[in-house]
Design an enzyme around this catalytic site. Structure first.
Site, mmCIF file in Angstrom:
data_model
loop_
_atom_site.group_PDB
_atom_site.id
_atom_site.type_symbol
_atom_site.label_atom_id
_atom_site.label_comp_id
_atom_site.label_asym_id
_atom_site.label_seq_id
_atom_site.Cartn_x
_atom_site.Cartn_y
_atom_site.Cartn_z
ATOM 1 N N HIS B 325 -0.163 7.336 16.796
ATOM 2 C CA HIS B 325 0.200 7.584 15.401
ATOM 3 C C HIS B 325 -0.300 6.410 14.585
ATOM 4 O O HIS B 325 -0.077 5.263 14.955
ATOM 5 C CB HIS B 325 1.718 7.733 15.282
ATOM 6 C CG HIS B 325 2.151 8.295 13.966
ATOM 7 N ND1 HIS B 325 2.069 7.580 12.799
ATOM 8 C CD2 HIS B 325 2.662 9.503 13.633
ATOM 9 C CE1 HIS B 325 2.512 8.327 11.805
ATOM 10 N NE2 HIS B 325 2.875 9.499 12.275
ATOM 11 N N ARG B 345 2.489 9.000 3.608
ATOM 12 C CA ARG B 345 1.139 9.196 3.058
ATOM 13 C C ARG B 345 1.010 10.544 2.380
ATOM 14 O O ARG B 345 0.291 10.688 1.404
ATOM 15 C CB ARG B 345 0.095 9.035 4.176
ATOM 16 C CG ARG B 345 -0.113 7.568 4.565
ATOM 17 C CD ARG B 345 -0.959 7.420 5.814
ATOM 18 N NE ARG B 345 -0.233 7.846 6.996
ATOM 19 C CZ ARG B 345 -0.758 8.493 8.017
ATOM 20 N NH1 ARG B 345 -2.029 8.812 8.009
ATOM 21 N NH2 ARG B 345 -0.012 8.834 9.042
#
Lengths: 261, 551
Positions: B325, B345
């Site tokens: 990740h 994000r």
């Protein structure tokens, strides 16, 4: 095996502080969480350890600090050790949790449901009404939830608000262990949140429509076409995708290319 | 604790570029995405999967010759924990239609469908019901439910994200079932983020062409898991055995899967379970700490199901690809490895180097984003160093408040806000420091569209299986995977149990023949599996543990 984040071998040079793990004294590096300190001392968890990231509620912990009468709580994976800390983790929390059928109110419709729902909470979790308002639960909650407040909201039948207020509950059950009125707050809130999700929140109509389309086979042909595509062709589709703008209005954006809608 | 002065002074660079970056984001402009060729370059040079020395070839089993991460290869070639001469299979402790091994999201979804279809269901799980990576999935679940979207675009995105290596039939099942799965969850009472009229709030994840991520705050997986678990507790037909992992699968005289040998972790008793169908839903391998990486996974993610199934001869796929990740926390040290959801994000936060400059489109697919961050901190020399000696980049969460209004961080990322607030960092005002962290097992056991494996009566669902995501999974497709394939496997297992007769003779012969293969390959290092629990005792403690016989 090298376990950078969890093994603590590299921290040997760090200052050690004494802590009491269930009454036995160990010296552990001062920057560790309770969970990592317990492992540093040599324990291998079976109970009392789950996600190690503060969300699963497996590691509810009681502790006291020297010279302080207060019984403190925290999640072992999220609480840093302090000198002299006396630590006890909870392996398990017995809770009152009657079985129920969340589909039982389907006939009532969203508008008329709340009364019947409230009545069912009253029947399943009558102890909620025994709350003495001491706020021990709210002080106990490691997620900072105002537990007493949502218990009061449940009592008044304001179920949607109670669901919202209890949302970040990790179900560690520390509140239920401390409650002088013997309420299992976290299981009552679980029931209330499910009722709120099913009955007190409008259904997503676009979702219902889409499910009907899928079930009617609307996309079957196109998906078969995509599956049969040569890699170049699919790559080109992928590379030339149109990206929905991040700040597009919900349900309003119209793509230029509707070939695969 | 807060940030020390040296990091605070670096945050000024982030703050300096922030107004312009926010302006650009408001205009809908973003940092240019990499071309497919550039992606390949970044992956080859910087992604941990591409480090040849971190892998070795398997010497035995159905994937003999495949190069896998060393930590996993060692475990797949480990010896049984059972004394095969002593274990008695004639005394059956539990007889059930369907045995489910692993009670995370996939196992629980399977249990609900199997019991609904009329099967008797026994679930064995290593830790508590719901102790699984499912609870740690924060950002959301994908599904083409919006008007501008369709399962076809979802299909294209998932295939592209997986570098077109995914099994097309599995992806089709995934994207077609997605709206159905989300509606199922809605009906069970999952509290999705919605607008007042009931419309689902959806947003982008890395590699999506449409806003398709449905969320429940920043604890989507935890909410889904607690609802599924709660529903399972309402069903008397589901028997739950907690702290009871499986040690081996059992086959029968027909070569079909017929149960498992379980271990009560607390009393050390073995239980023999006879079942007409078995579903493996044991999850992934994060706790093997591939290449020494920190991981975001729960305590029990030790690849147990892979180990057992490999001994039974099930083929695996894509296990050479591990998902890192892009954004694991690296500061404060106590949070190292902690997942920072991609939703940050998705809500618009940029990734920035030491100079406060963007160096990638923040929503590249995960493997590409990870490779870019590693490049920035190595080749480019623009990483930010923490006091503990880690290196990473900024994730500019305060942008979210500017783009979506005051209070958005606390509302949409409540759990994350709290996890940093505990250490004196307000992520609505200060950015986070991040670096790639071991997150997900992309590959796994080869399955068909209903979770079926090459052994009749043995099914698999969720992270233990492979092919759905190919070499790289997109955000929000794993929560979807566990619900879709968990349900499919549950239904298929119940149907199989109805048709298949009861197994007669239970057998561990497949384990015996695997042991023979190990001997022939000269593997006799005494390593046993499944691992069950990670061992985090420090060296000085291990050195003091003297050898002794345990009666």
């Amino acid at each position: 095996m090298s376990n950078d984040n969890d093994s603590n071998g590299s921290k040997n040079k760090e200052k050690l502080i004494p802590v009491q793990i269930m009454g036995r004294l160990y010296d552990v590096p001062e920057s560790l969480t309770i969970m990592k300190a317990v492992e540093y001392a040599g324990y291998q968890y079976v109970r009392g350890c789950g996600c190690r990231g503060g969300i699963c509620g497996a590691c509810g912990t009681f502790y006291r600090l020297p010279g302080d009468y207060q019984l403190m709580t925290g999640l072992a994976c999220q609480t840093v050790v302090q000198p002299g800390m006396m630590i006890m983790q909870l392996p398990y929390v017995p809770a009152n949790r009657p079985n129920y059928d969340v589909e039982a109110f389907d006939g009532n419709g969203v508008a008329g449901a709340n009364g019947a729902l409230h009545e069912s909470v009253r029947r399943l979790f009558p102890e909620v009404y025994r709350c003495v308002g001491c706020a021990t639960c709210s002080r106990t909650c490691p997620m900072g939830i105002d537990v007493m407040d949502y218990v009061a909201l449940i009592g008044r039948g304001e179920l949607a608000k109670a669901a919202d207020l209890s949302f970040s509950c990790v179900m560690c059950g520390l509140c239920a262990i401390r409650c002088p009125a013997e309420i299992s707050q976290h299981t009552a809130a679980m029931y209330v949140r499910r009722l709120a999700g099913r009955y007190l929140t409008p259904k997503a109509e676009h979702l219902t429509r889409r499910v009907a389309e899928v079930q009617a086979g609307r996309f079957d042909g196109k998906l078969a076409q995509l599956k049969a595509m040569k890699r170049d062709e699919l790559t080109s589709l992928y590379t030339n995708r149109e990206r929905e703008p991040d700040l597009s209005e919900p349900g309003q954006w119209k793509p230029k290319d509707a070939a695969w809608l | 604790m807060s940030y020390p002065p040296e990091l605070k002074s670096l945050i000024r660079f982030v703050e300096k570029t922030r107004p312009q970056r926010v302006e650009r984001a408001r205009r809908g402009e973003s940092y240019p995405a990499l071309t497919l060729a550039e992606r390949q370059d970044r992956l080859t040079r910087f992604h941990p999967d591409y480090r040849a020395e971190a892998k070795r070839a398997l010497s035995v089993g159905s994937n003999k010759g495949d190069r896998l991460p060393i930590e996993l290869a060692d475990l797949l070639e480990s010896h049984s924990r059972l004394d095969l001469d002593e274990v008695r299979l004639d005394r059956v402790d539990v007889d059930t239609d369907v045995l489910i091994i692993g009670a995370g999201g996939a196992g629980t979804a399977a249990a609900l469908e199997a019991v609904q279809a009329g099967a008797s269901v026994t679930v064995a799980t290593k830790l508590r019901h719901g102790d699984a990576n499912t609870v740690m999935a924060e950002g959301g679940i994908q599904g083409a439910t919006a008007e501008a979207d369709s399962p076809c675009y979802h299909y294209i995105d998932a295939m592209g994200g997986g570098h077109f290596s995914n099994a097309p039939d599995l992806v089709e099942a995934l994207v077609k079932d997605a709206p159905v799965a989300i509606e199922w969850l809605e009906r069970l009472g999952v509290l999705f983020d919605k607008y007042p009229d009931g419309r689902m709030k959806v947003r982008h994840g890395g590699g999506t062409s449409r806003k398709r991520l449905h969320s429940c705050g920043d604890m989507t997986g935890a909410e889904i898991m607690r609802v599924l678990r709660d529903e399972a507790r309402n069903r008397p037909g589901i028997r739950m055995l907690e702290f009871t992992p499986a040690l081996e699968l059992l086959l029968d005289e027909r070569g079909q899967c017929a149960g498992a040998v379980l271990l009560n972790l607390e009393t050390r008793e073995l239980y023999i379970v006879r079942a007409k169908a078995v579903i493996l839903s044991t999850g992934g391998l994060g706790r093997l700490h591939i290449q020494g990486f920190p991981c975001t996974n729960h305590y029990g993610a030790t690849a147990d199901g892979l180990v057992m199934a490999y001994r039974a001869g099930i083929k695996t796929c894509f296990l050479d690809s591990t998902q890192f990740h892009p954004t694991g926390a690296i500061y404060p040290e106590q949070n190292a490895g902690l997942l920072i959801t991609e939703k940050v994000r998705g809500l618009g936060a940029h990734l920035l180097n030491r100079s406060g400059e963007e160096f990638l489109f923040a929503l590249e697919p995960r493997d590409v984003a990870s490779a870019c961050i590693i490049r920035e901190c190595s080749e480019q020399g623009l990483g930010v160093a923490t006091p503990a000696g880690r290196s990473g980049v900024w994730l500019d969460s305060p942008m979210i408040e500017l783009l979506h209004g005051e209070g958005t961080v606390r509302r949409e990322l409540g759990a994350k806000y709290l996890q940093f607030q505990r250490f004196g960092i307000d992520i609505s005002r200060e950015p986070m420091l991040v670096y790639p962290t071991l997150h997900y097992q992309n590959g796994g056991l080869v399955i068909g569209v209903n979770g079926e494996t090459s052994i009749p009566g043995l099914l698999a669902a969720g992270e233990v299986s492979g092919g759905v995501h190919g070499k790289n999974r997109l955000m929000g497709n794993s929560l979807l995977d566990i619900v879709v394939f968990g349900r499919r496997a549950g239904l298929a297992a119940a149907a199989y149990a109805r048709e298949a007769g009861a197994p007669k003779a239970l057998s561990l012969d497949h384990v015996r023949s695997f042991e023979r293969e190990l001997t022939e390959a000269g593997i006799s290092d005494g390593k046993v599996g499944p691992m069950l629990l990670p061992n985090y005792a420090p060296e000085h403690i291990r050195a003091r543990r003297v050898a002794m016989h345990v009666p």
